[in-house]
Motif scaffolding. Sequence first.
Motif, PDB file in Angstrom:
ATOM      1  N   PRO A 566     -10.258  -5.764  -4.702  1.00  0.00           N
ATOM      2  CA  PRO A 566      -8.902  -5.223  -4.738  1.00  0.00           C
ATOM      3  C   PRO A 566      -8.673  -4.162  -3.669  1.00  0.00           C
ATOM      4  O   PRO A 566      -9.599  -3.667  -3.035  1.00  0.00           O
ATOM      5  CB  PRO A 566      -8.813  -4.613  -6.127  1.00  0.00           C
ATOM      6  CG  PRO A 566     -10.217  -4.157  -6.403  1.00  0.00           C
ATOM      7  CD  PRO A 566     -11.106  -5.193  -5.768  1.00  0.00           C
ATOM      8  N   ILE A 567      -7.407  -3.800  -3.508  1.00  0.00           N
ATOM      9  CA  ILE A 567      -7.009  -2.681  -2.652  1.00  0.00           C
ATOM     10  C   ILE A 567      -6.620  -1.526  -3.570  1.00  0.00           C
ATOM     11  O   ILE A 567      -5.794  -1.687  -4.468  1.00  0.00           O
ATOM     12  CB  ILE A 567      -5.822  -3.067  -1.749  1.00  0.00           C
ATOM     13  CG1 ILE A 567      -6.232  -4.214  -0.818  1.00  0.00           C
ATOM     14  CG2 ILE A 567      -5.349  -1.866  -0.944  1.00  0.00           C
ATOM     15  CD1 ILE A 567      -5.084  -4.776  -0.014  1.00  0.00           C
ATOM     16  N   ARG A 568      -7.220  -0.371  -3.343  1.00  0.00           N
ATOM     17  CA  ARG A 568      -6.963   0.790  -4.200  1.00  0.00           C
ATOM     18  C   ARG A 568      -5.998   1.739  -3.513  1.00  0.00           C
ATOM     19  O   ARG A 568      -6.175   2.095  -2.346  1.00  0.00           O
ATOM     20  CB  ARG A 568      -8.267   1.525  -4.523  1.00  0.00           C
ATOM     21  CG  ARG A 568      -8.071   2.774  -5.377  1.00  0.00           C
ATOM     22  CD  ARG A 568      -9.387   3.326  -5.877  1.00  0.00           C
ATOM     23  NE  ARG A 568     -10.006   2.382  -6.808  1.00  0.00           N
ATOM     24  CZ  ARG A 568     -11.155   2.622  -7.453  1.00  0.00           C
ATOM     25  NH1 ARG A 568     -11.793   3.761  -7.254  1.00  0.00           N
ATOM     26  NH2 ARG A 568     -11.645   1.733  -8.276  1.00  0.00           N
ATOM     27  N   ASP A 569      -4.950   2.156  -4.260  1.00  0.00           N
ATOM     28  CA  ASP A 569      -3.993   3.097  -3.684  1.00  0.00           C
ATOM     29  C   ASP A 569      -4.406   4.540  -3.972  1.00  0.00           C
ATOM     30  O   ASP A 569      -5.454   4.799  -4.579  1.00  0.00           O
ATOM     31  CB  ASP A 569      -2.576   2.803  -4.192  1.00  0.00           C
ATOM     32  CG  ASP A 569      -2.399   3.060  -5.682  1.00  0.00           C
ATOM     33  OD1 ASP A 569      -3.243   3.767  -6.281  1.00  0.00           O
ATOM     34  OD2 ASP A 569      -1.425   2.544  -6.265  1.00  0.00           O
ATOM     35  N   GLY A 570      -3.573   5.473  -3.554  1.00  0.00           N
ATOM     36  CA  GLY A 570      -3.897   6.886  -3.690  1.00  0.00           C
ATOM     37  C   GLY A 570      -3.953   7.374  -5.116  1.00  0.00           C
ATOM     38  O   GLY A 570      -4.512   8.437  -5.393  1.00  0.00           O
ATOM     39  N   ASN A 571      -3.376   6.634  -6.053  1.00  0.00           N
ATOM     40  CA  ASN A 571      -3.397   7.015  -7.463  1.00  0.00           C
ATOM     41  C   ASN A 571      -4.567   6.389  -8.217  1.00  0.00           C
ATOM     42  O   ASN A 571      -4.653   6.506  -9.440  1.00  0.00           O
ATOM     43  CB  ASN A 571      -2.079   6.611  -8.134  1.00  0.00           C
ATOM     44  CG  ASN A 571      -0.895   7.356  -7.565  1.00  0.00           C
ATOM     45  OD1 ASN A 571      -0.986   8.554  -7.293  1.00  0.00           O
ATOM     46  ND2 ASN A 571       0.210   6.649  -7.363  1.00  0.00           N
ATOM     47  N   GLY A 572      -5.439   5.692  -7.510  1.00  0.00           N
ATOM     48  CA  GLY A 572      -6.588   5.061  -8.157  1.00  0.00           C
ATOM     49  C   GLY A 572      -6.281   3.741  -8.812  1.00  0.00           C
ATOM     50  O   GLY A 572      -7.077   3.226  -9.597  1.00  0.00           O
ATOM     51  N   VAL A 573      -5.118   3.159  -8.508  1.00  0.00           N
ATOM     52  CA  VAL A 573      -4.738   1.864  -9.070  1.00  0.00           C
ATOM     53  C   VAL A 573      -5.233   0.763  -8.137  1.00  0.00           C
ATOM     54  O   VAL A 573      -4.932   0.766  -6.942  1.00  0.00           O
ATOM     55  CB  VAL A 573      -3.213   1.759  -9.252  1.00  0.00           C
ATOM     56  CG1 VAL A 573      -2.828   0.371  -9.750  1.00  0.00           C
ATOM     57  CG2 VAL A 573      -2.725   2.825 -10.221  1.00  0.00           C
ATOM     58  N   ASP A 574      -6.004  -0.171  -8.695  1.00  0.00           N
ATOM     59  CA  ASP A 574      -6.504  -1.297  -7.919  1.00  0.00           C
ATOM     60  C   ASP A 574      -5.547  -2.471  -8.034  1.00  0.00           C
ATOM     61  O   ASP A 574      -5.159  -2.850  -9.146  1.00  0.00           O
ATOM     62  CB  ASP A 574      -7.889  -1.725  -8.415  1.00  0.00           C
ATOM     63  CG  ASP A 574      -8.985  -0.799  -7.932  1.00  0.00           C
ATOM     64  OD1 ASP A 574      -8.641   0.224  -7.308  1.00  0.00           O
ATOM     65  OD2 ASP A 574     -10.163  -1.088  -8.174  1.00  0.00           O
ATOM     66  N   THR A 575      -5.172  -3.050  -6.908  1.00  0.00           N
ATOM     67  CA  THR A 575      -4.213  -4.162  -6.886  1.00  0.00           C
ATOM     68  C   THR A 575      -4.862  -5.416  -6.304  1.00  0.00           C
ATOM     69  O   THR A 575      -5.484  -5.367  -5.244  1.00  0.00           O
ATOM     70  CB  THR A 575      -2.967  -3.798  -6.055  1.00  0.00           C
ATOM     71  OG1 THR A 575      -2.343  -2.649  -6.635  1.00  0.00           O
ATOM     72  CG2 THR A 575      -1.985  -4.953  -6.039  1.00  0.00           C
ATOM     73  N   TYR A 576      -4.718  -6.515  -7.043  1.00  0.00           N
ATOM     74  CA  TYR A 576      -5.142  -7.825  -6.557  1.00  0.00           C
ATOM     75  C   TYR A 576      -3.910  -8.608  -6.127  1.00  0.00           C
ATOM     76  O   TYR A 576      -2.933  -8.703  -6.881  1.00  0.00           O
ATOM     77  CB  TYR A 576      -5.866  -8.615  -7.653  1.00  0.00           C
ATOM     78  CG  TYR A 576      -7.269  -8.148  -7.921  1.00  0.00           C
ATOM     79  CD1 TYR A 576      -8.353  -8.736  -7.280  1.00  0.00           C
ATOM     80  CD2 TYR A 576      -7.515  -7.117  -8.823  1.00  0.00           C
ATOM     81  CE1 TYR A 576      -9.649  -8.311  -7.532  1.00  0.00           C
ATOM     82  CE2 TYR A 576      -8.797  -6.681  -9.078  1.00  0.00           C
ATOM     83  CZ  TYR A 576      -9.868  -7.284  -8.432  1.00  0.00           C
ATOM     84  OH  TYR A 576     -11.142  -6.870  -8.681  1.00  0.00           O
ATOM     85  N   ASN A 577      -3.940  -9.179  -4.940  1.00  0.00           N
ATOM     86  CA  ASN A 577      -2.837  -9.995  -4.458  1.00  0.00           C
ATOM     87  C   ASN A 577      -3.152 -11.459  -4.769  1.00  0.00           C
ATOM     88  O   ASN A 577      -3.902 -12.125  -4.056  1.00  0.00           O
ATOM     89  CB  ASN A 577      -2.645  -9.808  -2.950  1.00  0.00           C
ATOM     90  CG  ASN A 577      -1.423 -10.548  -2.448  1.00  0.00           C
ATOM     91  OD1 ASN A 577      -0.820 -11.353  -3.168  1.00  0.00           O
ATOM     92  ND2 ASN A 577      -1.032 -10.276  -1.213  1.00  0.00           N
ATOM     93  N   ASN A 578      -2.563 -11.959  -5.853  1.00  0.00           N
ATOM     94  CA  ASN A 578      -2.891 -13.308  -6.291  1.00  0.00           C
ATOM     95  C   ASN A 578      -1.996 -14.383  -5.687  1.00  0.00           C
ATOM     96  O   ASN A 578      -1.991 -15.522  -6.157  1.00  0.00           O
ATOM     97  CB  ASN A 578      -2.865 -13.385  -7.822  1.00  0.00           C
ATOM     98  CG  ASN A 578      -4.198 -12.992  -8.424  1.00  0.00           C
ATOM     99  OD1 ASN A 578      -5.031 -12.433  -7.727  1.00  0.00           O
ATOM    100  ND2 ASN A 578      -4.399 -13.291  -9.698  1.00  0.00           N
ATOM    101  N   THR A 579      -1.227 -14.026  -4.669  1.00  0.00           N
ATOM    102  CA  THR A 579      -0.535 -15.096  -3.933  1.00  0.00           C
ATOM    103  C   THR A 579      -1.554 -15.953  -3.196  1.00  0.00           C
ATOM    104  O   THR A 579      -1.287 -17.114  -2.872  1.00  0.00           O
ATOM    105  CB  THR A 579       0.468 -14.496  -2.928  1.00  0.00           C
ATOM    106  OG1 THR A 579      -0.223 -13.573  -2.069  1.00  0.00           O
ATOM    107  CG2 THR A 579       1.590 -13.782  -3.654  1.00  0.00           C
TER     108      THR A 579
END
Length: 614
Positions: A566-579
Motif C-alpha cells: 500500500p501507499i501510506r499517507d501522512g495520517n498513517g492510513v494505508d491505501t490500496y489501489n484496486n483498479t
Amino acid sequence: METPNSFFLFVLLFTSASLFSRYVLSLHKALENSMTEFGNYTAISDFRLLNRRSLITCQNRGPYVRVNVSLMSDLSDEQYVTVTISGVLTPSKGEWVAMISPSYSSTSACAKNAILYLQTGDLSLLPLLCQYPVKAQYVSNDLDYLSCKKQECQEYEKGRCAVTTCGATLTFHVINIRTDVEFVLFGDGFLTPCIITRSSPINFKNPNQPLYGHLSSIDSTGTTMRLTWVSGDNNPQQVQYGDGKSQASQVATFTQNDMCSSIIPSPAKDFGWHDPGYIHSAVMTGLNPSTQFSYRYGSDSVGWSNRTSFRTPPAGGVKGLKFLAFGDMGKAPLDASSEHFIQVDALPDAIKIQLYNDSKGIPGSLSVIEAIASEVSTGSIDSIFHIGDISYATGFLVEWDYFLHLISPIASEVSYMTAIGNHERDYVDTRSVYPTPDSGGECGVPYETYFPIPTPAKDKPWYSIELGSVHFTVMSTEHDWSQDSEQYQWMSKDMASVDRSSTPWLIFTGHRPMYSSSGVLVVDNKFVEAVEPLLLAYKVDLALFGHVHNYERTCAVYQKQCKQVPIRDGNGVDTYNNTNYAAPVHVTIGMAGFTLKSFLPGVRIKLKFLRFDG
C-alpha cells in the motif's frame, strides 16, 4: 473524504491483557490427565478444573459460621449482591464462596458410577457438585478477612466477650439466569474443597423476563431485521416496533440430549449444563434502510423490555459502509470472581483483584465492548461482525447468558453478525474438520440457536450478505471446505455471482487464518491450498480472520508472495489501489478479548486503519 467506490474498515486493537505473563498453578498428580486431555475447554486454572471435585469432610469450623445475602426482595434482572460470611473462628486462605445454580444441586443427585468422572482425574470419593459453580471468590478478596478486622462476639462470660469470630463481605454481580441460586462457603481451596455451610435459596423476581435482545440482518435489503432474545417463558411473545407494528416470535430451545459427547461425557452433557430457557426470534419487516427505529419485546403476561432505538444497515448496492469487525472476544466478570474461561482467571488473585479495581487494566472483552459502545453511540456504525470464538462457553452453558448480557448494549442497537469458530463447533466424531474438544460438547447447537443467521440449513453455518457497497462471504472453517464439499461449491458459486458494479468490494471471512506470524502450527496448509485460489479467482479485496489472538495485516498476498504493497499517507492510513487488482489483503483480528499472542522475533505491527480505493 470518502469516494463513491471506497470503503473504510475499522479494526479495534487492545493490548491491556498482554501486560501479564501466564500464571500456571501446580496441580495434583490426579489432575494431570484431565489437564492434558481437556485443557482446551477448561484451561489451566484451579477453578476451571473444578469438575465434580471429591467430597472431602471439612474439619469442624465451629457452630457460628453463616453465609447471608443482603436482599430486600428477590433478585432483579441485574444487580450486585453483597454476601456476608460471619462466625468464622480461624480465617483461612483456602475458604471461598461459590454461586451455585440451580440451588438444588446436591451430591445425592450426582451419578455414583466412577467412570463418568474420568475426565476430572479424580475418582477417590463421591463427587461434590452436580453443577459447575457459576462463579466464585476467595473470602480473602475482603482484605480485612485474614487479619480478622471485622469481629463479632458470639459468647459472653461475666459481661466480657469469651468467643470472638471473624467475618467478611464479598460482592457478586448477578444477572437473571432464570433458575434460583445459592451461595456456598467452601474450605480447603478449589482443588480439595469441602462444604462448610450454604445460604438459603434465592429466587429471581421474574425468571420469565424477556432479556438480552440482539439484532441481525437476514437479507441485503436493509428493510428486514431479526431480533433474538431469551426468556424463561415458552409461549410466543412479540416484538413491537416502528409505528404500531408487531411480529410474533418463533420459540426454540435445546436440551442436554442435543449436546455432543464421547464415551466420557462432555461438560455440556454433564457438569457444565445449565438450562438455557427459551430463545425467541422475530423478524421486523417493512423497515427502511439506514433509518432509526425503536422496539420493545415481550408480552403482557411475562413483562416487556425497555424500548430501544436501533439503526437499520444500508441496502446492498448503496455507496459506502462503516462496520466493526473482530474475533475471539469471550467475556469477563464485572466483579472480582473467577468464572469459566475468562481473560484474567489464570492470574494470581492479587493481580486479578488489582485488574478489577484498576480501570486501565480491565480484561480485554470489557475494553472492547466499551470502545464499540462509544463508536455505536455516534450513530455512524452500520454493522458489527464477530468472526468466531464468540462466548467461550465451551460446554458451560450459563456463560452464554453472561455473554449475551455483555453485548446487549451494542447488539440491541446495530446488526450483530457472526461466524462460527472452533470453540463453538469442534468436537470428536461430529463431522467437524478438527476433532478437538474445543466446543466442550456444544457442537454449534447453542451458537446457532442464540445467533440465527441467514444460513442454508442447520449445521451449515455459511452465508453471504450485501451491506452498502460490500459483499460479505462468510464461511465456516470448522466444516468441510475441501474442493468436493458442499461448502466449497457454495463459496465458489456465491463469489462468482457478485455484481461488482453494484457491490464493488468483496470481503471474505472465516475464523481460522491463512497467514500468521505466530508460528507454523497456527495455519492449516490444506485449508490454504483448497480455498486461497478461490480468493484470487474472484478478486477478493479483503480476507478477515480470527483464531490467533493478535492483530496482523499482510500485503496483497498470494501463495506467500507479496503482489502489491500500500501507499501510506501522512495520517498513517494505508491505501490500496484496486483498479489494478493484485491479490487479497489478509487481516487477523482475533484480539478482542484474550491475552495477546506473541509474534515471532522481528515482527512489528503498527497499523490501525486502512482504506481501499477503486
